[in-house]
Design a protein around this motif. Structure first.
Motif, short mmCIF file in Angstrom:
data_model
loop_
_atom_site.label_atom_id
_atom_site.label_comp_id
_atom_site.label_asym_id
_atom_site.label_seq_id
_atom_site.Cartn_x
_atom_site.Cartn_y
_atom_site.Cartn_z
N ARG A 123 14.06 45.18 77.27
CA ARG A 123 14.50 45.39 78.24
C ARG A 123 15.29 44.12 78.60
O ARG A 123 14.94 43.02 78.38
N VAL A 124 16.54 44.34 78.92
CA VAL A 124 17.57 43.32 79.25
C VAL A 124 17.59 43.28 80.75
O VAL A 124 18.25 44.05 81.42
N ALA B 168 20.98 44.16 73.63
CA ALA B 168 20.83 45.63 73.92
C ALA B 168 20.77 46.61 72.86
O ALA B 168 20.31 47.73 72.65
N GLN B 169 20.90 46.27 71.61
CA GLN B 169 20.81 46.89 70.38
C GLN B 169 19.12 47.09 69.84
O GLN B 169 19.15 47.68 68.91
N LEU C 62 20.03 45.84 82.81
CA LEU C 62 21.10 46.31 82.20
C LEU C 62 20.70 47.19 81.20
O LEU C 62 21.66 47.86 80.93
N HIS C 63 19.57 47.00 80.45
CA HIS C 63 19.05 47.76 79.60
C HIS C 63 17.67 48.15 79.51
O HIS C 63 16.73 47.08 79.59
N GLU C 64 17.24 49.46 79.22
CA GLU C 64 15.75 49.79 79.19
C GLU C 64 15.75 50.42 77.71
O GLU C 64 16.35 51.50 77.35
N PRO C 65 14.58 50.07 76.91
CA PRO C 65 14.30 50.82 75.99
C PRO C 65 13.52 52.10 75.93
O PRO C 65 12.54 52.21 75.54
#
Length: 346
Positions: free
Chosen positions: A65-66, A60-61, A337-340
């Motif tokens: 996209r996770v 996520a760093q 969980l994570h979007e850029p």
């Protein structure tokens, strides 16, 4: 500089990175992809199978996209690849494992090959193993012909795939498989007339499991990896593809035949013939796999390991063959969980 990926535009490329507890390696994998791709035309998806370490936090760093499985029971190699495909929007898809680093020369060469030949559904390259445990020494000594340059029926180790070809086949990876998902994909694409090419240049540098042989065998059982060929056989049963899968599962049938021979010899010794020749025959049957493999591998250590591996896969084959199946086109329960949405330049 900053960039904001467009939700409307179709990316030229989707990179899917499968991950399960790859905290030590996922950063290097992502950086190797970022180094050779354009953020304006590429989306990167880390498909996580509910890692229990810092894999997700590290991923996520980065501007990726996770996505993650919603259910632990869905874990599997096929599920991870299909999960990434399920979220992919690109015209082409590059599949990697989280313990791999992409060679900078591969992606441009693979793209040129797909551009030049519309009959190609996928292009792979050489898989360079960087961890030489007993398992990887065994693989190197008996490298599969499918890992060599040329046209093949499947691409083990991932590759760059034409998304149109994959979508026409129905799905990317069979979610029921704990291994051999690339072989299953290859059998479908080949059956539809597509070709697959492995280039004579490195595609990825693989930093596999650096664990002792006995621990690796247990890991393969615990993660259900050894069920893969049985699950694959069940998947293709009733189709013309079953004969090709059966040929690849020859060692499993040998293991089953050996078990039958051992049981028959033991029953004979207990109930019929208690003489020393009968006992000697049973002992010969018991040690035959180790002797044969030791001679073939020119190493007692490798012979013992190979015999144990064949038997473990044989048992897994039987268990995998008996497992129920889910329609492979059924969507996999997952969460993003994570979007850029806004990320720092590369």
């Amino acid at each position: 500089m900053d960039f904001v990926p467009s939700s409307a535009a179709t990316p030229e490329l989707t990179v899917v990175i499968k991950a399960l507890n790859e905290a030590e390696k996922i950063g290097a994998c992502i950086r190797s992809v970022l180094a050779v791709t354009d953020p304006a035309t590429t989306e990167i998806i880390v498909a996580d199978s509910l890692s229990e370490d810092a894999t997700v936090a590290i991923a996520a760093q980065f501007p990726v996209r996770v996505v993650q499985l919603a259910r632990r029971e869905d874990r599997g190699c096929g599920t991870a690849a299909q999960l990434g495909f399920q979220h992919a929007r690109g015209k082409r898809l590059l599949l990697l494992d989280g313990d791999m680093e992409l060679d900078p020369e591969f992606l441009p060469a693979a793209a040129r090959a797909l551009d030049a030949d519309p009959s190609l559904a996928g292009v792979g390259g050489l898989v360079i193993d960087r961890v030489m445990t007993l398992e990887f020494q065994r693989r190197a000594a008996a490298a599969s012909p499918s890992l060599k340059p040329g046209y093949h029926k499947h691409l083990a180790g991932g590759g760059l795939f034409r998304m149109d070809a994959v979508r026409r086949s129905g799905y990317f990876a069979d979610r029921n498989l704990h291994a051999y998902e690339e072989l299953e994909l290859g059998t479908r694409l080949s059956a539809e007339g597509w070709r697959l090419l492995r280039l004579d240049l490195p595609a990825v540098h693989h930093h596999g499991h650096a664990m002792p042989a006995a621990r690796l065998l247990w890991h393969r059982w615990r993660t259900r990896y050894v069920l893969g060929q049985g699950e694959l056989m069940r998947a293709v049963w009733g189709t013309d593809r079953r004969w090709r899968v059966a040929r690849g599962a020859l060692y499993n049938f040998v293991a089953i035949a050996w078990w039958i021979a051992v049981l028959a010899g033991l029953a004979n010794l207990i109930f019929r013939d208690t003489s020393w020749p009968a006992a000697a025959l049973l002992l010969l049957i018991l040690v035959a796999p180790i002797v044969i493999q030791s001679v073939r591998k020119r190493s007692l250590t490798m012979g013992v390991y190979s015999a144990a591996l064949i038997n473990l896969h044989g048992l897994g084959f039987v268990v995998g063959l008996s497992r129920p199946r889910i329609d492979p086109t059924t969507p996999i329960a997952s969460v993003v969980l994570h979007e850029p949405e806004k990320a720092t330049g590369r």
